[in-house]
Scaffold this motif. Structure first.
Motif, PDB file in Angstrom:
ATOM      1  N   GLY A  60      -2.408  -8.282  -1.383  1.00 39.55           N
ATOM      2  CA  GLY A  60      -3.671  -9.274  -0.796  1.00 39.55           C
ATOM      3  C   GLY A  60      -4.309  -9.780  -1.972  1.00 39.55           C
ATOM      4  O   GLY A  60      -4.882 -11.105  -1.691  1.00 39.55           O
ATOM      5  N   PHE A  61      -4.608  -9.210  -2.884  1.00 35.44           N
ATOM      6  CA  PHE A  61      -5.424  -9.669  -4.034  1.00 35.44           C
ATOM      7  C   PHE A  61      -4.931 -10.719  -4.643  1.00 35.44           C
ATOM      8  O   PHE A  61      -5.600 -11.971  -4.787  1.00 35.44           O
ATOM      9  N   GLU A  62      -3.620 -10.893  -4.795  1.00 40.67           N
ATOM     10  CA  GLU A  62      -2.763 -11.784  -5.325  1.00 40.67           C
ATOM     11  C   GLU A  62      -2.732 -12.853  -4.633  1.00 40.67           C
ATOM     12  O   GLU A  62      -2.747 -14.333  -5.017  1.00 40.67           O
ATOM     13  N   ALA A  89     -15.551  -4.026  -4.814  1.00 40.52           N
ATOM     14  CA  ALA A  89     -15.796  -4.836  -5.975  1.00 40.52           C
ATOM     15  C   ALA A  89     -14.520  -5.643  -6.718  1.00 40.52           C
ATOM     16  O   ALA A  89     -14.990  -6.733  -6.836  1.00 40.52           O
ATOM     17  N   ARG A  90     -13.403  -5.095  -6.331  1.00 40.39           N
ATOM     18  CA  ARG A  90     -12.406  -5.909  -6.890  1.00 40.39           C
ATOM     19  C   ARG A  90     -12.313  -7.022  -6.094  1.00 40.39           C
ATOM     20  O   ARG A  90     -11.883  -8.297  -6.535  1.00 40.39           O
ATOM     21  N   ALA A  91     -12.340  -6.963  -4.576  1.00 35.90           N
ATOM     22  CA  ALA A  91     -12.117  -8.020  -3.735  1.00 35.90           C
ATOM     23  C   ALA A  91     -13.209  -9.155  -4.049  1.00 35.90           C
ATOM     24  O   ALA A  91     -12.713 -10.435  -3.915  1.00 35.90           O
ATOM     25  N   SER A 144      -4.760  -5.352 -14.850  1.00 40.80           N
ATOM     26  CA  SER A 144      -4.675  -6.566 -14.448  1.00 40.80           C
ATOM     27  C   SER A 144      -4.549  -6.292 -12.828  1.00 40.80           C
ATOM     28  O   SER A 144      -4.595  -5.094 -12.298  1.00 40.80           O
ATOM     29  N   GLN A 145      -4.384  -7.330 -12.150  1.00 44.71           N
ATOM     30  CA  GLN A 145      -4.041  -7.321 -10.617  1.00 44.71           C
ATOM     31  C   GLN A 145      -2.779  -6.482 -10.232  1.00 44.71           C
ATOM     32  O   GLN A 145      -2.755  -5.635  -9.432  1.00 44.71           O
ATOM     33  N   ARG A 146      -1.821  -6.431 -11.069  1.00 43.50           N
ATOM     34  CA  ARG A 146      -0.534  -5.875 -10.843  1.00 43.50           C
ATOM     35  C   ARG A 146      -0.815  -4.137 -11.121  1.00 43.50           C
ATOM     36  O   ARG A 146      -0.356  -3.289 -10.439  1.00 43.50           O
ATOM     37  N   MET A 148      -3.771  -2.787 -11.040  1.00 43.63           N
ATOM     38  CA  MET A 148      -4.498  -2.408  -9.904  1.00 43.63           C
ATOM     39  C   MET A 148      -3.593  -1.769  -8.674  1.00 43.63           C
ATOM     40  O   MET A 148      -3.864  -1.072  -7.958  1.00 43.63           O
ATOM     41  N   GLU A 149      -2.601  -2.742  -8.560  1.00 42.88           N
ATOM     42  CA  GLU A 149      -1.795  -2.375  -7.429  1.00 42.88           C
ATOM     43  C   GLU A 149      -0.975  -1.247  -7.441  1.00 42.88           C
ATOM     44  O   GLU A 149      -0.893  -0.467  -6.583  1.00 42.88           O
ATOM     45  N   ILE A 150      -0.364  -1.201  -8.759  1.00 41.80           N
ATOM     46  CA  ILE A 150       0.202   0.301  -8.805  1.00 41.80           C
ATOM     47  C   ILE A 150      -0.521   1.362  -8.944  1.00 41.80           C
ATOM     48  O   ILE A 150      -0.117   2.453  -8.159  1.00 41.80           O
ATOM     49  N   VAL A 151      -1.879   1.521  -9.200  1.00 43.56           N
ATOM     50  CA  VAL A 151      -2.624   2.716  -9.112  1.00 43.56           C
ATOM     51  C   VAL A 151      -3.091   2.761  -7.508  1.00 43.56           C
ATOM     52  O   VAL A 151      -3.020   3.843  -7.068  1.00 43.56           O
ATOM     53  N   ARG A 152      -3.182   1.663  -6.721  1.00 48.52           N
ATOM     54  CA  ARG A 152      -3.409   1.943  -5.456  1.00 48.52           C
ATOM     55  C   ARG A 152      -2.228   2.351  -4.694  1.00 48.52           C
ATOM     56  O   ARG A 152      -2.106   3.315  -3.688  1.00 48.52           O
ATOM     57  N   LEU A 153      -1.079   1.955  -4.992  1.00 48.24           N
ATOM     58  CA  LEU A 153       0.101   2.554  -4.476  1.00 48.24           C
ATOM     59  C   LEU A 153       0.534   3.995  -4.836  1.00 48.24           C
ATOM     60  O   LEU A 153       1.030   4.736  -3.777  1.00 48.24           O
ATOM     61  N   LEU A 154       0.068   4.399  -5.898  1.00 46.32           N
ATOM     62  CA  LEU A 154       0.188   5.580  -6.219  1.00 46.32           C
ATOM     63  C   LEU A 154      -0.767   6.664  -5.529  1.00 46.32           C
ATOM     64  O   LEU A 154      -0.163   7.616  -5.239  1.00 46.32           O
ATOM     65  N   ALA A 155      -1.988   6.235  -5.434  1.00 43.04           N
ATOM     66  CA  ALA A 155      -2.838   7.183  -4.626  1.00 43.04           C
ATOM     67  C   ALA A 155      -2.374   6.899  -3.039  1.00 43.04           C
ATOM     68  O   ALA A 155      -2.747   8.041  -2.382  1.00 43.04           O
ATOM     69  N   ALA A 156      -1.622   6.103  -2.669  1.00 39.28           N
ATOM     70  CA  ALA A 156      -1.193   6.093  -1.291  1.00 39.28           C
ATOM     71  C   ALA A 156       0.159   7.193  -1.140  1.00 39.28           C
ATOM     72  O   ALA A 156       0.545   7.200   0.006  1.00 39.28           O
ATOM     73  N   GLY A 157       0.357   7.710  -2.002  1.00 40.49           N
ATOM     74  CA  GLY A 157       1.471   8.386  -2.115  1.00 40.49           C
ATOM     75  C   GLY A 157       2.965   7.930  -2.257  1.00 40.49           C
ATOM     76  O   GLY A 157       3.915   8.755  -2.144  1.00 40.49           O
ATOM     77  N   GLN A 158       2.912   6.731  -2.719  1.00 36.82           N
ATOM     78  CA  GLN A 158       4.263   6.101  -2.995  1.00 36.82           C
ATOM     79  C   GLN A 158       4.745   6.747  -4.414  1.00 36.82           C
ATOM     80  O   GLN A 158       4.211   6.729  -5.482  1.00 36.82           O
ATOM     81  N   SER A 159       6.150   6.964  -4.463  1.00 37.82           N
ATOM     82  CA  SER A 159       6.820   7.413  -5.796  1.00 37.82           C
ATOM     83  C   SER A 159       6.909   6.076  -6.838  1.00 37.82           C
ATOM     84  O   SER A 159       6.830   4.871  -6.232  1.00 37.82           O
ATOM     85  N   MET A 160       7.180   6.388  -7.958  1.00 38.73           N
ATOM     86  CA  MET A 160       7.312   5.158  -8.727  1.00 38.73           C
ATOM     87  C   MET A 160       8.566   4.527  -8.325  1.00 38.73           C
ATOM     88  O   MET A 160       8.483   3.196  -8.537  1.00 38.73           O
TER      89      MET A 160
END
Length: 203
Positions: A60-62, A89-91, A144-146, A148-160
């Motif tokens: 959504g940020f992108e 803050a990012r938004a 970068s936005q990308r 931040m997206e990776i960090v967010r997905l990791l926190a949501a429990g997504q695997s690499m």
């Protein structure tokens, strides 16, 4: 008021439409991902765009950045499951005029959209207070936005592996990104990344 909702969860979209159905002056249309969301925005020129952070493909940020590139006057409200001030803050730094968490009081939804449509900005009171007193770690500015997206997905429990599939890149690329993020944020493990990003304050 013309409202575009970009969210890939039909239940969420239906809920938003139900909240707006009682408002006779509001016209609602929706899109399930960033690509169709951008096309819908350009075709419909809504007064307000409500954009979920977690979209298929581009975040959504992108999407917000792309819309603002095409229309610098766009009024965007970022919509998220996360009510942490770091995301808000990012938004705002991306150019959004408002931020709503999906667990906020539903009665605030219409008021927020009207406020943004009128040229104002909107943050829930509790979140605005957190942002006012939080001292965000300057290390976040390096991301970068990308990233931040990776960090967010990791926190949501997504695997690499799942993140690689979602972002359309190789597993090795995500693994390399995570290694870089650990160095930037001083995190020891992948799951530490979001904790450091959201909890580090004034260190």
């Amino acid at each position: 008021m013309r409202v575009l909702i970009v969210d890939d969860h039909p239940v969420v979209v239906s809920g938003c439409k139900a909240l707006l159905a009682a408002e006779p002056d509001i016209e609602v249309f929706d899109a399930p991902d960033a690509e169709t969301g951008l096309a819908a925005y350009m075709a419909k020129t809504p007064d307000v765009a409500v954009i979920d952070i977690n979209l298929p493909g581009l975040s959504g940020f992108e999407l917000a950045t792309r819309i603002l590139t095409q229309d610098p006057a766009a009024r965007i409200v970022i919509f998220s499951m996360n009510d942490d001030p770091a995301f808000a803050a990012r938004a705002i730094s991306t150019g959004a005029k408002g931020y709503l968490a999906k667990n906020d009081d539903p009665s605030l939804f219409v008021a927020a959209l009207r406020q943004v449509c009128a040229g104002g900005t909107y943050l829930p009171g509790a979140l605005a207070q957190k942002m006012a007193f939080a001292k965000f770690d300057n290390r976040l500015a390096q991301l970068s936005q990308r990233e931040m997206e990776i960090v967010r997905l990791l926190a949501a429990g997504q695997s690499m592996g799942a993140i690689a599939d979602k972002l359309g890149v190789s597993y090795k690329t995500i693994a390399n990104n995570c290694t870089s993020l650990k160095l930037k944020l001083g995190a020891r493990t992948s799951m530490d990344l979001m904790r450091v990003a959201l909890e580090a304050q004034g260190q």
